[in-house]
Scaffold this motif. Structure first.
Motif, PDB file in Angstrom:
ATOM      1  N   LEU A 126      28.742  31.548  10.590  1.00 46.68           N
ATOM      2  CA  LEU A 126      28.631  30.405   9.442  1.00 46.68           C
ATOM      3  C   LEU A 126      29.202  30.127   8.597  1.00 46.68           C
ATOM      4  N   ILE A 127      30.084  31.237   7.818  1.00 50.80           N
ATOM      5  CA  ILE A 127      31.145  30.872   6.739  1.00 50.80           C
ATOM      6  C   ILE A 127      32.397  30.629   7.332  1.00 50.80           C
ATOM      7  N   GLU A 128      32.555  31.017   8.734  1.00 49.41           N
ATOM      8  CA  GLU A 128      34.172  30.428   9.456  1.00 49.41           C
ATOM      9  C   GLU A 128      33.870  29.316   9.373  1.00 49.41           C
ATOM     10  N   GLN A 129      32.604  28.701   9.880  1.00 45.24           N
ATOM     11  CA  GLN A 129      32.290  27.641  10.477  1.00 45.24           C
ATOM     12  C   GLN A 129      31.968  26.433   8.976  1.00 45.24           C
ATOM     13  N   GLY A 130      32.635  27.279   7.749  1.00 45.54           N
ATOM     14  CA  GLY A 130      31.967  26.228   6.726  1.00 45.54           C
ATOM     15  C   GLY A 130      30.540  25.199   6.239  1.00 45.54           C
ATOM     16  N   PHE A 131      29.733  26.086   6.972  1.00 44.31           N
ATOM     17  CA  PHE A 131      28.068  26.014   6.632  1.00 44.31           C
ATOM     18  C   PHE A 131      27.811  24.586   8.323  1.00 44.31           C
ATOM     19  N   GLU A 132      29.446  24.226   8.371  1.00 40.36           N
ATOM     20  CA  GLU A 132      28.756  22.854   9.182  1.00 40.36           C
ATOM     21  C   GLU A 132      27.825  22.908   9.823  1.00 40.36           C
ATOM     22  N   PRO A 133      27.425  21.728  10.409  1.00 44.35           N
ATOM     23  CA  PRO A 133      27.205  20.233   9.780  1.00 44.35           C
ATOM     24  C   PRO A 133      26.810  20.278   8.440  1.00 44.35           C
ATOM     25  N   TRP A 134      25.646  21.131   8.274  1.00 45.23           N
ATOM     26  CA  TRP A 134      24.982  21.065   6.482  1.00 45.23           C
ATOM     27  C   TRP A 134      25.777  20.445   5.993  1.00 45.23           C
ATOM     28  N   LEU A 135      26.919  21.403   5.653  1.00 40.67           N
ATOM     29  CA  LEU A 135      27.605  21.669   3.861  1.00 40.67           C
ATOM     30  C   LEU A 135      28.748  20.773   4.262  1.00 40.67           C
ATOM     31  N   GLU A 136      29.282  19.799   2.647  1.00 39.64           N
ATOM     32  CA  GLU A 136      30.737  19.171   3.392  1.00 39.64           C
ATOM     33  C   GLU A 136      31.380  20.450   2.243  1.00 39.64           C
ATOM     34  N   ALA A 137      32.262  21.368   3.095  1.00 37.35           N
ATOM     35  CA  ALA A 137      33.479  22.328   2.565  1.00 37.35           C
ATOM     36  C   ALA A 137      34.140  22.241   1.226  1.00 37.35           C
ATOM     37  N   THR A 138      34.497  20.254   1.010  1.00 35.15           N
ATOM     38  CA  THR A 138      35.311  19.841  -0.252  1.00 35.15           C
ATOM     39  C   THR A 138      34.196  19.826  -1.540  1.00 35.15           C
ATOM     40  N   LYS A 139      32.572  19.697  -0.924  1.00 37.32           N
ATOM     41  CA  LYS A 139      31.940  19.616  -2.198  1.00 37.32           C
ATOM     42  C   LYS A 139      31.568  21.070  -3.007  1.00 37.32           C
ATOM     43  N   ILE A 140      32.034  21.557  -2.302  1.00 36.43           N
ATOM     44  CA  ILE A 140      31.128  23.228  -2.415  1.00 36.43           C
ATOM     45  C   ILE A 140      31.537  24.115  -3.968  1.00 36.43           C
ATOM     46  N   GLU A 141      31.242  23.344  -4.706  1.00 31.28           N
ATOM     47  CA  GLU A 141      32.095  24.096  -6.507  1.00 31.28           C
ATOM     48  C   GLU A 141      31.685  25.655  -6.633  1.00 31.28           C
ATOM     49  N   ARG A 142      30.202  25.616  -6.486  1.00 31.72           N
ATOM     50  CA  ARG A 142      29.603  27.151  -6.969  1.00 31.72           C
ATOM     51  C   ARG A 142      28.536  27.751  -5.699  1.00 31.72           C
ATOM     52  N   VAL A 143      28.942  29.134  -5.389  1.00 32.82           N
ATOM     53  CA  VAL A 143      28.724  29.944  -4.678  1.00 32.82           C
ATOM     54  C   VAL A 143      27.524  31.080  -5.291  1.00 32.82           C
ATOM     55  N   LEU A 144      26.539  31.356  -4.588  1.00 31.51           N
ATOM     56  CA  LEU A 144      26.019  32.474  -4.982  1.00 31.51           C
ATOM     57  C   LEU A 144      25.644  33.330  -3.785  1.00 31.51           C
ATOM     58  N   ASP A 145      26.381  34.902  -3.796  1.00 33.18           N
ATOM     59  CA  ASP A 145      25.739  36.065  -2.695  1.00 33.18           C
ATOM     60  C   ASP A 145      25.272  36.925  -2.954  1.00 33.18           C
ATOM     61  N   LEU A 146      23.889  36.911  -2.793  1.00 33.70           N
ATOM     62  CA  LEU A 146      22.350  37.381  -3.476  1.00 33.70           C
ATOM     63  C   LEU A 146      22.217  38.910  -2.629  1.00 33.70           C
ATOM     64  N   CYS A 147      22.367  39.970  -3.402  1.00 32.37           N
ATOM     65  CA  CYS A 147      22.088  40.689  -2.636  1.00 32.37           C
ATOM     66  C   CYS A 147      23.254  41.314  -1.827  1.00 32.37           C
ATOM     67  N   THR A 148      24.154  41.526  -2.718  1.00 32.42           N
ATOM     68  CA  THR A 148      25.956  41.123  -2.512  1.00 32.42           C
ATOM     69  C   THR A 148      26.505  42.601  -1.134  1.00 32.42           C
ATOM     70  N   GLY A 149      25.957  43.684  -2.306  1.00 37.11           N
ATOM     71  CA  GLY A 149      26.361  45.143  -0.937  1.00 37.11           C
ATOM     72  C   GLY A 149      28.028  45.321  -1.585  1.00 37.11           C
ATOM     73  N   SER A 150      28.700  45.646  -0.575  1.00 35.72           N
ATOM     74  CA  SER A 150      30.568  45.317  -0.541  1.00 35.72           C
ATOM     75  C   SER A 150      31.004  44.342  -1.396  1.00 35.72           C
ATOM     76  N   GLY A 151      30.027  43.320  -1.636  1.00 34.84           N
ATOM     77  CA  GLY A 151      30.538  42.211  -1.492  1.00 34.84           C
ATOM     78  C   GLY A 151      31.312  41.238  -0.759  1.00 34.84           C
ATOM     79  N   CYS A 152      30.818  41.442   0.578  1.00 39.02           N
ATOM     80  CA  CYS A 152      31.620  41.063   2.082  1.00 39.02           C
ATOM     81  C   CYS A 152      31.116  39.109   2.421  1.00 39.02           C
ATOM     82  N   ILE A 153      30.341  39.023   1.932  1.00 34.48           N
ATOM     83  CA  ILE A 153      29.502  37.905   2.208  1.00 34.48           C
ATOM     84  C   ILE A 153      30.237  37.263   0.719  1.00 34.48           C
TER      85      ILE A 153
END
Length: 309
Positions: A126-153
């Motif tokens: 989903l990350i590689e696809q920019g979460f399309e078609p649900w999100l527009e990548a150019t409009k994403i200003e803040r992202v939260l990764d909950l339960c990050t572990g290694s930080g990979c997501i």
């Protein structure tokens, strides 16, 4: 029918004397792994996939390597190290990612050890696809990764949304230490922040366009029946109560407070999917399909969260 050769059938001195090249040892390690009744799934799906990175780690090399390297002869000390790594994989049932302290996620390299889960979530797709078609990548200003572990997501999101600020959150100080290693490894100190928090508890006043989470979702009974390989991973990263929904319930009940009007929540729930849908049959969860397999990951927009939770 001949009995398959196992690691214990081999005299170590004979192995050192008779096997010469990297390819020789990849073949030998594959043979040993195949006969050892191991469980795969920590970044690799079979013995062949595990053998090459294990052998290369024994000679301080990483993939990819030139084809001629595979024909090169190994020194005695390199052979001994490869044998030792093979013994640890088989006798200790230690996933290869922990032996090499390396894992890949979304095409990126990460440091891992037993303080965090081995990265393997289909969320990478989903990350590689920019979460399309649900999100527009150019409009994403803040992202939260909950339960990050290694930080990979979260780190992969920083690459996928290069203009965004990314917060990566975990309750485990040990996991956050690993996540900070990976933030530094990728040179993302300016746009990725690691925060100690019990889910949203330390995030008051923050708002996000996208919340992504691969939280613990394994029911206790299922965890108790997992193969030995999973005993090397932190239990707190896997187990979520009796039904696997302990963490997901909290996320669903609180996420809307931290999402913008057009925000989205994405969370992996694994085998807890049936319990989730049975508990909230009226909620319009979106379940994407994945080309590389896996799934049981839902998306839900902020409006739906506010209506139902």
């Amino acid at each position: 029918m001949n009995k398959p050769l196992t690691l214990n059938d081999y005299n170590r001195a004979d192995v050192i004397a008779s096997l010469l090249s990297v390819n020789d040892f990849v073949r030998w390690v594959t043979t040993c792994l195949n006969s050892a009744n191991l469980v795969y799934g920590h970044g690799y799906t079979n013995a062949v996939d595990e053998a090459l990175p294990l052998v290369l780690h024994g000679i301080n090399m990483d993939m990819p390597v030139p084809p001629e390297t595979l024909q090169s002869h190994l020194s005695t000390i390199e052979k001994k190290r490869i044998i030792e790594l093979t013994e640890r994989r088989i006798d200790g049932r230690i996933p290869v990612a922990y032996l090499t302290q390396k894992a890949q996620f979304s095409g990126l390299d990460f440091y891992v050890d037993e303080r965090v889960l081995v990265p393997r979530s289909p969320i990478a797709e989903l990350i590689e696809q920019g979460f399309e078609p649900w999100l527009e990548a150019t409009k994403i200003e803040r992202v939260l990764d909950l339960c990050t572990g290694s930080g990979c997501i979260g780190i992969a999101c920083a690459y996928g949304f290069p203009e965004a600020q990314v917060d990566i959150v975990d309750l485990s100080p040990d996991a956050l230490d690993v996540a900070r290693i990976n933030i530094s490894k990728h040179g993302l100190e300016g746009c990725v922040e690691a925060i100690k928090s019990d889910l949203f508890s330390a995030l008051d006043g923050r708002s996000y366009d996208l919340i992504v989470s691969n939280p613990p979702y394994v029911p206790q009974a299922s965890y108790d029946a997992l193969p030995p390989e999973f005993e090397h991973e932190p239990e707190m990263g896997l187990v979520s109560g009796v039904d696997g929904l302990e963490h997901v319930k909290r996320i669903l009940n609180e996420a809307a407070n931290y999402l913008g009007e057009q925000g989205w929540l994405c969370a992996e729930v694994g085998e807890a999917r049936d319990a989730l849908e049975n508990k909230w049959p009226e909620v319009p969860f979106i379940w994407p399909e994945f080309e590389r397999g896996g799934g049981d990951i839902f998306l839900l927009d902020a409006q739906a969260l506010r209506r139902h939770f």
